[in-house]
Structure formats: C-alpha cells, structure tokens
Design an enzyme around this catalytic site. Sequence first.
Site, mmCIF file in Angstrom:
data_model
loop_
_atom_site.group_PDB
_atom_site.id
_atom_site.type_symbol
_atom_site.label_atom_id
_atom_site.label_comp_id
_atom_site.label_asym_id
_atom_site.label_seq_id
_atom_site.Cartn_x
_atom_site.Cartn_y
_atom_site.Cartn_z
ATOM 1 N N ASN A 274 0.864 -1.228 -0.074
ATOM 2 C CA ASN A 274 0.209 0.001 0.268
ATOM 3 C C ASN A 274 0.983 1.084 -0.080
ATOM 4 O O ASN A 274 0.498 2.486 -0.311
ATOM 5 C CB ASN A 274 -1.080 0.103 1.052
ATOM 6 C CG ASN A 274 -1.665 1.517 1.624
ATOM 7 O OD1 ASN A 274 -2.587 1.751 0.877
ATOM 8 N ND2 ASN A 274 -1.097 1.977 2.598
ATOM 9 N N TYR B 110 2.121 8.040 -11.593
ATOM 10 C CA TYR B 110 1.193 7.272 -10.638
ATOM 11 C C TYR B 110 0.053 6.320 -11.357
ATOM 12 O O TYR B 110 0.024 4.976 -11.021
ATOM 13 C CB TYR B 110 0.172 8.147 -9.748
ATOM 14 C CG TYR B 110 -0.573 7.384 -8.752
ATOM 15 C CD1 TYR B 110 -0.095 7.189 -7.490
ATOM 16 C CD2 TYR B 110 -2.137 7.314 -9.041
ATOM 17 C CE1 TYR B 110 -0.987 6.717 -6.475
ATOM 18 C CE2 TYR B 110 -2.745 6.778 -8.150
ATOM 19 C CZ TYR B 110 -2.425 6.433 -6.821
ATOM 20 O OH TYR B 110 -3.191 5.958 -5.777
ATOM 21 N N LYS C 279 0.020 2.296 -11.292
ATOM 22 C CA LYS C 279 -0.990 1.634 -10.814
ATOM 23 C C LYS C 279 -1.751 0.636 -11.987
ATOM 24 O O LYS C 279 -2.064 -0.395 -11.662
ATOM 25 C CB LYS C 279 -2.140 2.459 -10.478
ATOM 26 C CG LYS C 279 -1.794 3.153 -9.055
ATOM 27 C CD LYS C 279 -1.442 2.423 -7.952
ATOM 28 C CE LYS C 279 -1.316 3.040 -6.683
ATOM 29 N NZ LYS C 279 -1.133 2.164 -5.586
#
Length: 256
Positions: free
Chosen positions: A91, A160, A164
């Site tokens: 995470n 990002y 992802k």
Amino acid sequence: MTTDITPSNIHYDYSGAAVLVTGGTSGIGAAIAEAFQASGAEVTITGTRSTASDYELDLSKYQYLQLDVENTESIDSVANALPRLDILVNNGGVALPSLGLDESDPDVFQRAVQMHLVSAHRMAERCKDKLAKSALPGGASVIGIASMSSFFGMEIVPGYGSAKTGLVGMTRALAVAWGKHNIRVNAVAAGLTASRMTAATVANAEWSAPTLARTPAGRLGEPTDIAAPVLFLSSAGASWITGQTLAVDGGYTISG
C-alpha cells in the site's frame, strides 16, 4: 451519506496470522492494518519516519518498521526483518502531485513508477519465501492497492497512473507464477477515497463533484471501504480467487 463500516464490525478471524501493511500509518493503509489487528492478526506496519513514536497516533499495537519505497536497501531490510509472513499488503506510496510535483517531468514520472510498481514487485519478491511457508487457510496472499487510474487516463497523475496500471499486470503475472507455492495475488482498485493524500481532491468540488455524480452509491469512499475487501481477498473464503483486481469504487467504473 457515509459508511457505517468500522474495523470492529468487519468479521474475520485472523488469529495468529502475520500481516505486513506498507504505508500503514494513515489513510487506507491505517484502516487495513486496524481491521487485520481487530481480527486477531499480528500486524507490522511501515512508515517513513524513524520510529512509531514520531507519529501523533498511538501505533503501539503494531510492530513498526521504517520504509523508504524509493530505496531498494530499505525494502530489503523490511522484508528481512520479518520472522514470518502470511499476508503482504503493498500500500505504501503517495501521488506526487499531492506534494506539488509534476509527474509529466520524466524524473518525477520515474519516481512514481519506482514508488508504486517497482517497489511493490521488490517487496513481494523479497517476501516470497516466507509467504510460501504460510499455513494460513486458503493460502498466503499478496494484495496490491490499485486505483481508478489503473483503468482510466488521468492527466494529473501520468506516473502514478502508469504504475497503478502496471500493478494490475504484475498481479496477474505473479498469480500465475506463484500459484504453485500456494500464494494468491490480488489487488483492490480504490475509487476516490478520503485520505490525507486525496484531501485536496476531495475538498475541490471541481474534481469531486463529477466523480460523485457518476458514482451510483452516492458517496465517496472511506478507508474502511477498502479495508473490508482486502480482508476478504486474504481469507479462506477467497481461496479460489487469484490474479484479480477488484474495483471498490461505489460503482464508478460501471456507470455510463
């Protein structure tokens, strides 16, 4: 509208399970760590500060390890410090625009991919042997935290979002490779969820209002909305689920 889900009413029994939640000091990571701990697990969390006492929160119920996800030696050190492991939740990280950085800059883009994809792969690989020794019902689990930017192009977070998106592919690849070791690998793709990282986005009606209007559930996410599916995917009830990315977004991805 708000959720009434709390760690105390997420009912799983993880007694004796060893869990690592990277980035477990705030937001989604903190909710996941709290839910596992409330379910009986022995939880280790990581953060960027030197010690747990450097945080305003009481983190005494967890083992704490410092982690810099941009530093390979730091990742290796965390993995090596764990005596055993049943569940890894990757995470840790932050969307760099929330720090005022421009991810379209190649150097910042590279940082984002290192932080959210390369580090997650390295942590998983470094924990693989310990996970393979797990006796957890349903097998050991690696859970990645993906994003709506795994599925949609978002101009503000090119690094990002690319990372992802890569996390979804990595989830599939590791699931295929590690099934023979009784390790399942899944991901949860979080919709717009209230946290320190997203505070500015949530507060900005220009960003949050269109998301809310498209969300059938009629509200934005809370960290516990993400924690509950993570516990499910790690449980024996999900023992035949691997290589999947579950969108937890109030229906955002299926709304026309």
